[in-house]
Design a protein around this motif. Structure first.
Motif, PDB file in Angstrom:
ATOM      1  N   ARG A 170     -14.843  73.891 -49.546  1.00  0.00           N
ATOM      2  CA  ARG A 170     -16.077  73.306 -48.734  1.00  0.00           C
ATOM      3  C   ARG A 170     -16.751  74.589 -47.961  1.00  0.00           C
ATOM      4  NH1 ARG A 170     -13.106  68.754 -48.341  1.00  0.00           N
ATOM      5  NH2 ARG A 170     -12.365  69.310 -46.243  1.00  0.00           N
ATOM      6  N   GLU A 171     -15.738  75.370 -47.314  1.00  0.00           N
ATOM      7  CA  GLU A 171     -15.887  76.190 -46.177  1.00  0.00           C
ATOM      8  C   GLU A 171     -16.483  77.347 -46.978  1.00  0.00           C
ATOM      9  OE1 GLU A 171     -16.315  75.980 -43.243  1.00  0.00           O
ATOM     10  OE2 GLU A 171     -15.012  74.195 -42.753  1.00  0.00           O
ATOM     11  N   TYR A 172     -16.086  77.876 -48.205  1.00  0.00           N
ATOM     12  CA  TYR A 172     -16.657  79.078 -48.897  1.00  0.00           C
ATOM     13  C   TYR A 172     -17.869  78.570 -49.433  1.00  0.00           C
ATOM     14  CZ  TYR A 172     -12.558  82.064 -48.726  1.00  0.00           C
ATOM     15  OH  TYR A 172     -11.459  82.692 -48.212  1.00  0.00           O
ATOM     16  N   LEU A 177     -14.528  81.975 -53.261  1.00  0.00           N
ATOM     17  CA  LEU A 177     -15.014  80.546 -53.554  1.00  0.00           C
ATOM     18  C   LEU A 177     -14.420  80.196 -55.129  1.00  0.00           C
ATOM     19  CD1 LEU A 177     -16.087  77.755 -53.705  1.00  0.00           C
ATOM     20  CD2 LEU A 177     -18.467  79.063 -54.366  1.00  0.00           C
ATOM     21  N   THR A 218     -10.540  71.957 -48.679  1.00  0.00           N
ATOM     22  CA  THR A 218     -11.197  72.282 -47.412  1.00  0.00           C
ATOM     23  C   THR A 218     -11.632  73.844 -47.681  1.00  0.00           C
ATOM     24  OG1 THR A 218      -9.997  70.901 -46.125  1.00  0.00           O
ATOM     25  CG2 THR A 218     -11.106  72.961 -44.958  1.00  0.00           C
ATOM     26  N   ALA A 219     -10.924  74.850 -48.085  1.00  0.00           N
ATOM     27  CA  ALA A 219     -11.695  76.076 -48.471  1.00  0.00           C
ATOM     28  C   ALA A 219     -12.627  76.079 -49.208  1.00  0.00           C
ATOM     29  CB  ALA A 219     -10.346  76.890 -49.226  1.00  0.00           C
ATOM     30  N   GLU A 255      -6.766  78.174 -46.807  1.00  0.00           N
ATOM     31  CA  GLU A 255      -6.302  78.865 -48.072  1.00  0.00           C
ATOM     32  C   GLU A 255      -4.656  79.033 -47.731  1.00  0.00           C
ATOM     33  OE1 GLU A 255      -8.961  81.354 -50.980  1.00  0.00           O
ATOM     34  OE2 GLU A 255      -8.572  82.013 -49.018  1.00  0.00           O
ATOM     35  N   ALA A 283     -12.129  78.926 -43.997  1.00  0.00           N
ATOM     36  CA  ALA A 283     -11.766  78.826 -45.332  1.00  0.00           C
ATOM     37  C   ALA A 283     -10.516  79.711 -45.490  1.00  0.00           C
ATOM     38  CB  ALA A 283     -12.837  79.553 -46.250  1.00  0.00           C
ATOM     39  N   ALA A 294     -10.388  79.738 -54.913  1.00  0.00           N
ATOM     40  CA  ALA A 294     -10.237  78.351 -54.057  1.00  0.00           C
ATOM     41  C   ALA A 294     -10.627  77.138 -55.041  1.00  0.00           C
ATOM     42  CB  ALA A 294     -11.075  78.241 -52.815  1.00  0.00           C
ATOM     43  N   HIS A 303     -17.101  79.929 -40.343  1.00  0.00           N
ATOM     44  CA  HIS A 303     -16.749  79.307 -41.583  1.00  0.00           C
ATOM     45  C   HIS A 303     -15.916  80.172 -42.578  1.00  0.00           C
ATOM     46  CE1 HIS A 303     -18.873  75.376 -41.268  1.00  0.00           C
ATOM     47  NE2 HIS A 303     -19.999  76.316 -40.407  1.00  0.00           N
TER      48      HIS A 303
END
Length: 87
Positions: free
Chosen positions: A48-50, A67, A45-46, A38, A34, A70, A30
């Protein structure tokens, strides 16, 4: 009421244990997703992943800081400030 309170405590304990058993490779995947998002300027999307990673590694200041970056580039300024403060 007491049974409901016990259930809430039990559920919280189970969730804590479950979060600790997530494979390190999953969390790393994950984090990599992220970073890739980026690079594509896909900051939604970054974020959500962070958020996934930061939720499982709450003491990791680097992930919280990433986070925040992002969130900033996704235009979520107030949330970015909160993430930076938590970092």
């Amino acid at each position: 009421m007491i049974a409901l309170r016990r259930l809430a405590i039990f559920s919280g304990a189970v969730l804590s244990i479950w979060a600790q058993t997530i494979p390190e490779e999953t969390i790393a995947a994950h984090a990599q997703a992220a970073q890739a998002a980026e690079k594509r300027n896909d900051f939604a999307t970054a974020v959500r992943e962070y958020e996934y990673v930061a939720g499982r590694l709450p003491q990791n200041a680097e992930m919280r800081s990433n986070l925040g970056v992002a969130l900033y580039f996704d235009g979520q300024l107030a949330s970015a400030v909160r993430a930076f403060r938590r970092a």
